[in-house]
Write an enzyme that holds these catalytic residues in place. Structure first.
Site, mmCIF file in Angstrom:
data_model
loop_
_atom_site.group_PDB
_atom_site.id
_atom_site.type_symbol
_atom_site.label_atom_id
_atom_site.label_comp_id
_atom_site.label_asym_id
_atom_site.label_seq_id
_atom_site.Cartn_x
_atom_site.Cartn_y
_atom_site.Cartn_z
ATOM 1 N N GLU A 26 52.884 -31.867 60.860
ATOM 2 C CA GLU A 26 52.821 -30.396 60.836
ATOM 3 C C GLU A 26 54.206 -29.795 60.591
ATOM 4 O O GLU A 26 54.336 -28.757 59.938
ATOM 5 C CB GLU A 26 52.204 -29.890 62.160
ATOM 6 C CG GLU A 26 50.705 -30.163 62.206
ATOM 7 C CD GLU A 26 50.150 -30.446 63.584
ATOM 8 O OE1 GLU A 26 50.807 -30.121 64.591
ATOM 9 O OE2 GLU A 26 49.045 -31.022 63.648
ATOM 10 N N HIS B 223 56.861 -34.768 62.808
ATOM 11 C CA HIS B 223 55.401 -34.654 62.865
ATOM 12 C C HIS B 223 54.913 -34.072 61.535
ATOM 13 O O HIS B 223 55.598 -33.233 60.932
ATOM 14 C CB HIS B 223 54.978 -33.762 64.039
ATOM 15 C CG HIS B 223 53.504 -33.814 64.274
ATOM 16 N ND1 HIS B 223 52.621 -33.076 63.531
ATOM 17 C CD2 HIS B 223 52.761 -34.541 65.139
ATOM 18 C CE1 HIS B 223 51.384 -33.351 63.943
ATOM 19 N NE2 HIS B 223 51.450 -34.244 64.920
ATOM 20 N N GLY C 18 43.457 -33.975 64.112
ATOM 21 C CA GLY C 18 42.677 -32.781 64.438
ATOM 22 C C GLY C 18 41.362 -32.679 63.690
ATOM 23 O O GLY C 18 40.726 -31.633 63.672
ATOM 24 N N ASN D 197 50.781 -34.762 72.727
ATOM 25 C CA ASN D 197 51.523 -33.761 71.967
ATOM 26 C C ASN D 197 50.742 -32.459 72.099
ATOM 27 O O ASN D 197 49.680 -32.309 71.506
ATOM 28 C CB ASN D 197 51.622 -34.201 70.496
ATOM 29 C CG ASN D 197 52.225 -33.120 69.609
ATOM 30 O OD1 ASN D 197 52.747 -32.114 70.109
ATOM 31 N ND2 ASN D 197 52.161 -33.309 68.305
ATOM 32 N N GLU E 298 50.520 -41.703 62.120
ATOM 33 C CA GLU E 298 49.513 -40.645 62.195
ATOM 34 C C GLU E 298 48.992 -40.312 60.800
ATOM 35 O O GLU E 298 49.614 -39.501 60.084
ATOM 36 C CB GLU E 298 50.124 -39.378 62.808
ATOM 37 C CG GLU E 298 50.615 -39.554 64.228
ATOM 38 C CD GLU E 298 50.552 -38.251 65.014
ATOM 39 O OE1 GLU E 298 49.987 -38.261 66.097
ATOM 40 O OE2 GLU E 298 51.054 -37.217 64.517
ATOM 41 N N LYS F 67 51.502 -29.556 71.072
ATOM 42 C CA LYS F 67 51.653 -28.630 69.933
ATOM 43 C C LYS F 67 51.885 -27.206 70.467
ATOM 44 O O LYS F 67 52.572 -27.062 71.464
ATOM 45 C CB LYS F 67 50.444 -28.734 68.997
ATOM 46 C CG LYS F 67 50.154 -30.195 68.625
ATOM 47 C CD LYS F 67 49.150 -30.374 67.536
ATOM 48 C CE LYS F 67 48.976 -31.856 67.242
ATOM 49 N NZ LYS F 67 48.114 -32.135 66.101
ATOM 50 N N SER G 71 43.184 -38.065 66.266
ATOM 51 C CA SER G 71 41.873 -38.025 66.916
ATOM 52 C C SER G 71 41.626 -39.214 67.852
ATOM 53 O O SER G 71 40.509 -39.694 67.977
ATOM 54 C CB SER G 71 40.749 -37.916 65.884
ATOM 55 O OG SER G 71 40.905 -36.740 65.111
HETATM 56 P P1 13P Z 1 44.783 -35.013 67.424
HETATM 57 O O1 13P Z 1 44.736 -36.052 68.505
HETATM 58 O O2 13P Z 1 44.336 -33.664 67.877
HETATM 59 O O3 13P Z 1 44.092 -35.494 66.180
HETATM 60 O O4 13P Z 1 46.322 -34.818 67.028
HETATM 61 C C1 13P Z 1 47.072 -35.924 66.746
HETATM 62 C C2 13P Z 1 48.476 -35.519 66.625
HETATM 63 O O5 13P Z 1 48.855 -34.830 65.711
HETATM 64 C C3 13P Z 1 49.404 -35.970 67.667
HETATM 65 O O6 13P Z 1 50.719 -35.737 67.304
#
Ligand code: 13P
Length: 257
Positions: A101, A99, A177, A13, A171, A15, A217
């Site tokens: 976010e 997601h 992150g 992803n 997640e 982003k 992560s």
């Molecule tokens: P990270 O792998 O950067 O923690 O992000 C995970 C994520 O949000 C994937 O959609």
């Protein structure tokens, strides 16, 4: 992973990262090092402006392309939004829905997630449905109830023949992150609980066909241990999917015999 019944899917992803020229550079870099193994499917979910080019750029190395969100309606006066059909015609196969976010910054709720899941399915896109708890929710001991609720809402009124093709990504918000990964046991436990929710709703046949990913992560170092869990069928990867060498190591971990 359980490759007998379901696909292992390693998905990146991106982003809000990577311009078109950076996407081209990524493709050049990953092409010579892309593992040849046939065990797992590889997906990159990219910014909407890059979908069409990415489909062409990653075709040779068998990486399918996904979008990062879509609107729930099929047309209308929603400035800036993109429909599932637009994504599909651009050549994508997948779309991330809900997601954390999007839930946090764009007010997506379990109800809009459900509408978007329907929009994706009706258009022929495979939804990657994200669920996960915050640290506070985990500490309160409500993780399993919350995840079950999110999964049930997301799949409300989805027919069994469609439910078996969706992808669910667990997640935990506290792992996204942050560099803090859920332990393999924590990831395995929640992914197993997600499968149980699906089994209760749709029966064993559908439940064992659904790919359930872990995200938060995931990286070259911890991927193997996470993927060794029987109900963790892949990963949804943020940061480590921005570096071809790291992403390839995760694919290799998923490709192991
Ligand atoms: P990270 O792998 O950067 O923690 O992000 C995970 C994520 O949000 C994937 O959609």
């Amino acid at each position: 992973m359980n490759r007998r019944y379901r696909k292992t899917i390693i998905a990146g992803n991106w982003k809000m990262n990577n311009t078109l020229s950076q996407t081209k550079a990524f493709a050049e870099e990953i092409k010579p090092i892309m593992p040849k193994g046939k065990w797992c499917n590889v997906v990159l979910c990219v910014p909407a402006t890059n979908i069409q080019a990415a489909v062409r750029l990653f075709k040779d190395c068998h990486i399918a392309i996904g979008a990062e969100t879509c609107h729930e309606l099929d047309h209308g006066a929603y400035t800036g939004e993109i429909t599932a059909a637009m994504i599909k015609e651009a050549g994508a196969k997948y779309v991330i829905i809900g997601h954390s976010e999007r839930r946090q910054y764009y007010n997506e709720t379990d109800f809009t997630v459900n509408k978007k899941v329907h929009a994706a399915i009706e258009t022929g896109l495979i939804p990657i449905i994200c669920v996960g708890e915050s640290l506070e929710q985990r500490e309160l001991g409500v993780t399993m109830e919350l995840i079950a609720y999110q999964v049930k809402c997301a799949l409300a009124n989805v027919a069994p023949e469609n439910a078996r093709h969706v992808v669910i990504a667990y997640e935990p918000l506290w792992a996204i992150g942050t560099g803090k990964t859920a332990t393999a046991e924590q990831a395995g436990e929640v992914c197993q609980a997600i499968r149980t929710v699906i089994r209760k709703q749709y029966g064993a046949h559908v439940a064992r066909s659904v790919t359930i990913q872990y995200g938060g992560s995931m990286n070259a170092k911890n991927a193997e241990e996470l993927l060794a869990q029987p109900d963790v069928d892949g990963g949804l990867i943020g940061g480590a999917a921005l570096k071809p060498a790291d992403f390839v190591k995760i694919i290799e971990a998923a490709n192991q015999e």
